[in-house]
Write a protein that holds these residues in place. Sequence first.
Motif, PDB file in Angstrom:
ATOM      1  N   PRO A   3       0.792  -1.227   0.000  1.00 44.69           N
ATOM      2  CA  PRO A   3       0.000   0.000   0.000  1.00 44.69           C
ATOM      3  C   PRO A   3       0.826   1.279   0.000  1.00 44.69           C
ATOM      4  O   PRO A   3       0.344   2.314  -0.420  1.00 44.69           O
ATOM      5  CB  PRO A   3      -0.843  -0.108   1.272  1.00 44.69           C
ATOM      6  N   ASP A   4       2.095   1.248   0.456  1.00 40.89           N
ATOM      7  CA  ASP A   4       2.898   2.466   0.487  1.00 40.89           C
ATOM      8  C   ASP A   4       3.604   2.748  -0.834  1.00 40.89           C
ATOM      9  O   ASP A   4       4.323   3.717  -0.963  1.00 40.89           O
ATOM     10  CB  ASP A   4       3.900   2.424   1.633  1.00 40.89           C
ATOM     11  N   ARG A   5       3.396   1.915  -1.814  1.00 39.40           N
ATOM     12  CA  ARG A   5       4.010   2.114  -3.130  1.00 39.40           C
ATOM     13  C   ARG A   5       3.096   3.016  -3.954  1.00 39.40           C
ATOM     14  O   ARG A   5       1.920   2.734  -4.141  1.00 39.40           O
ATOM     15  CB  ARG A   5       4.187   0.791  -3.874  1.00 39.40           C
ATOM     16  N   THR A   6       3.662   4.106  -4.459  1.00 38.84           N
ATOM     17  CA  THR A   6       2.883   5.051  -5.243  1.00 38.84           C
ATOM     18  C   THR A   6       3.302   4.968  -6.702  1.00 38.84           C
ATOM     19  O   THR A   6       4.308   4.344  -7.049  1.00 38.84           O
ATOM     20  CB  THR A   6       3.116   6.486  -4.741  1.00 38.84           C
ATOM     21  N   LEU A   7       2.539   5.620  -7.530  1.00 38.49           N
ATOM     22  CA  LEU A   7       2.875   5.691  -8.951  1.00 38.49           C
ATOM     23  C   LEU A   7       4.250   6.322  -9.130  1.00 38.49           C
ATOM     24  O   LEU A   7       5.044   5.874  -9.957  1.00 38.49           O
ATOM     25  CB  LEU A   7       1.812   6.480  -9.708  1.00 38.49           C
ATOM     26  N   ASP A   8       4.552   7.332  -8.320  1.00 39.68           N
ATOM     27  CA  ASP A   8       5.857   7.985  -8.368  1.00 39.68           C
ATOM     28  C   ASP A   8       6.981   6.968  -8.135  1.00 39.68           C
ATOM     29  O   ASP A   8       7.998   6.978  -8.825  1.00 39.68           O
ATOM     30  CB  ASP A   8       5.913   9.093  -7.323  1.00 39.68           C
ATOM     31  N   TYR A   9       6.793   6.099  -7.180  1.00 38.90           N
ATOM     32  CA  TYR A   9       7.781   5.066  -6.871  1.00 38.90           C
ATOM     33  C   TYR A   9       8.025   4.174  -8.084  1.00 38.90           C
ATOM     34  O   TYR A   9       9.164   3.898  -8.457  1.00 38.90           O
ATOM     35  CB  TYR A   9       7.298   4.230  -5.680  1.00 38.90           C
ATOM     36  N   PHE A  10       6.951   3.704  -8.717  1.00 36.42           N
ATOM     37  CA  PHE A  10       7.100   2.804  -9.860  1.00 36.42           C
ATOM     38  C   PHE A  10       7.694   3.514 -11.075  1.00 36.42           C
ATOM     39  O   PHE A  10       8.459   2.924 -11.836  1.00 36.42           O
ATOM     40  CB  PHE A  10       5.756   2.146 -10.198  1.00 36.42           C
ATOM     41  N   LEU A  11       7.374   4.790 -11.252  1.00 37.00           N
ATOM     42  CA  LEU A  11       7.989   5.553 -12.337  1.00 37.00           C
ATOM     43  C   LEU A  11       9.494   5.697 -12.103  1.00 37.00           C
ATOM     44  O   LEU A  11      10.282   5.612 -13.048  1.00 37.00           O
ATOM     45  CB  LEU A  11       7.337   6.930 -12.467  1.00 37.00           C
ATOM     46  N   GLN A  12       9.897   5.915 -10.862  1.00 38.62           N
ATOM     47  CA  GLN A  12      11.325   6.017 -10.550  1.00 38.62           C
ATOM     48  C   GLN A  12      12.042   4.714 -10.871  1.00 38.62           C
ATOM     49  O   GLN A  12      13.134   4.736 -11.446  1.00 38.62           O
ATOM     50  CB  GLN A  12      11.504   6.347  -9.079  1.00 38.62           C
ATOM     51  N   ILE A  13      11.432   3.593 -10.513  1.00 40.68           N
ATOM     52  CA  ILE A  13      12.031   2.284 -10.811  1.00 40.68           C
ATOM     53  C   ILE A  13      12.179   2.114 -12.322  1.00 40.68           C
ATOM     54  O   ILE A  13      13.234   1.700 -12.816  1.00 40.68           O
ATOM     55  CB  ILE A  13      11.167   1.141 -10.230  1.00 40.68           C
ATOM     56  N   ALA A  14      11.124   2.451 -13.067  1.00 42.62           N
ATOM     57  CA  ALA A  14      11.164   2.307 -14.524  1.00 42.62           C
ATOM     58  C   ALA A  14      12.239   3.199 -15.135  1.00 42.62           C
ATOM     59  O   ALA A  14      12.994   2.763 -16.007  1.00 42.62           O
ATOM     60  CB  ALA A  14       9.799   2.618 -15.122  1.00 42.62           C
ATOM     61  N   LEU A  15      12.328   4.448 -14.677  1.00 38.06           N
ATOM     62  CA  LEU A  15      13.329   5.361 -15.214  1.00 38.06           C
ATOM     63  C   LEU A  15      14.747   4.894 -14.881  1.00 38.06           C
ATOM     64  O   LEU A  15      15.653   5.007 -15.698  1.00 38.06           O
ATOM     65  CB  LEU A  15      13.098   6.779 -14.689  1.00 38.06           C
ATOM     66  N   ARG A  16      14.943   4.368 -13.703  1.00 39.09           N
ATOM     67  CA  ARG A  16      16.273   3.853 -13.339  1.00 39.09           C
ATOM     68  C   ARG A  16      16.647   2.664 -14.215  1.00 39.09           C
ATOM     69  O   ARG A  16      17.794   2.534 -14.629  1.00 39.09           O
ATOM     70  CB  ARG A  16      16.311   3.458 -11.872  1.00 39.09           C
ATOM     71  N   ARG A  17      15.688   1.820 -14.500  1.00 36.79           N
ATOM     72  CA  ARG A  17      15.970   0.670 -15.360  1.00 36.79           C
ATOM     73  C   ARG A  17      16.283   1.121 -16.776  1.00 36.79           C
ATOM     74  O   ARG A  17      17.017   0.458 -17.498  1.00 36.79           O
ATOM     75  CB  ARG A  17      14.795  -0.299 -15.346  1.00 36.79           C
ATOM     76  N   LEU A  18      15.712   2.238 -17.189  1.00 33.48           N
ATOM     77  CA  LEU A  18      16.007   2.786 -18.513  1.00 33.48           C
ATOM     78  C   LEU A  18      17.252   3.675 -18.481  1.00 33.48           C
ATOM     79  O   LEU A  18      17.578   4.326 -19.450  1.00 33.48           O
ATOM     80  CB  LEU A  18      14.808   3.598 -19.026  1.00 33.48           C
ATOM     81  N   ASP A  19      17.911   3.731 -17.315  1.00 33.23           N
ATOM     82  CA  ASP A  19      19.123   4.528 -17.132  1.00 33.23           C
ATOM     83  C   ASP A  19      18.845   6.023 -17.135  1.00 33.23           C
ATOM     84  O   ASP A  19      19.664   6.826 -17.564  1.00 33.23           O
ATOM     85  CB  ASP A  19      20.171   4.175 -18.186  1.00 33.23           C
ATOM     86  N   HIS A  20      17.672   6.414 -16.653  1.00 33.94           N
ATOM     87  CA  HIS A  20      17.309   7.823 -16.542  1.00 33.94           C
ATOM     88  C   HIS A  20      17.075   8.183 -15.080  1.00 33.94           C
ATOM     89  O   HIS A  20      16.247   9.020 -14.773  1.00 33.94           O
ATOM     90  CB  HIS A  20      16.054   8.134 -17.362  1.00 33.94           C
ATOM     91  N   GLY A  21      17.798   7.559 -14.185  1.00 32.75           N
ATOM     92  CA  GLY A  21      17.627   7.794 -12.757  1.00 32.75           C
ATOM     93  C   GLY A  21      17.889   9.232 -12.354  1.00 32.75           C
ATOM     94  O   GLY A  21      17.225   9.762 -11.477  1.00 32.75           O
ATOM     95  N   ASP A  22      18.864   9.890 -13.001  1.00 31.32           N
ATOM     96  CA  ASP A  22      19.147  11.286 -12.686  1.00 31.32           C
ATOM     97  C   ASP A  22      17.950  12.163 -12.980  1.00 31.32           C
ATOM     98  O   ASP A  22      17.661  13.100 -12.245  1.00 31.32           O
ATOM     99  CB  ASP A  22      20.364  11.790 -13.461  1.00 31.32           C
ATOM    100  N   PHE A  23      17.251  11.873 -14.071  1.00 31.89           N
ATOM    101  CA  PHE A  23      16.070  12.656 -14.425  1.00 31.89           C
ATOM    102  C   PHE A  23      14.990  12.495 -13.368  1.00 31.89           C
ATOM    103  O   PHE A  23      14.367  13.468 -12.946  1.00 31.89           O
ATOM    104  CB  PHE A  23      15.545  12.242 -15.800  1.00 31.89           C
TER     105      PHE A  23
END
Length: 94
Positions: A3-23
């Motif tokens: 329940p504490d996982r938000t859309l923001d959290y999952f977007l961060q994971i996706a961006l990090r996997r795409l190598d856009h973690g800095d963004f």
Amino acid sequence: MQPDRTLDYFLQIALRRLDHGDFADELRVERVYRQLAGDLISRLTSSVQFSHGVLSLRLSSAALRHEMMMRRENLRQRINDHLGAEVVKSIYIR
């Protein structure tokens, strides 16, 4: 899903996997900075940039620039506390 996982959290994971973690970090840091700074200081902040652990702020008021220089370590700690990690290593004010 937890329940504490938000859309923001999952977007961060996706961006990090795409190598856009800095963004993702830049967006989060800017959002938290503006939230903590409040409306007046946000309006006087003409530029917020975050890269490689350095938050760069461009302020349009000399008096505010001086005040923020004196309080930048406190601001850095508050941003990191809000983010739950040591994301911002230093703050550069111009």
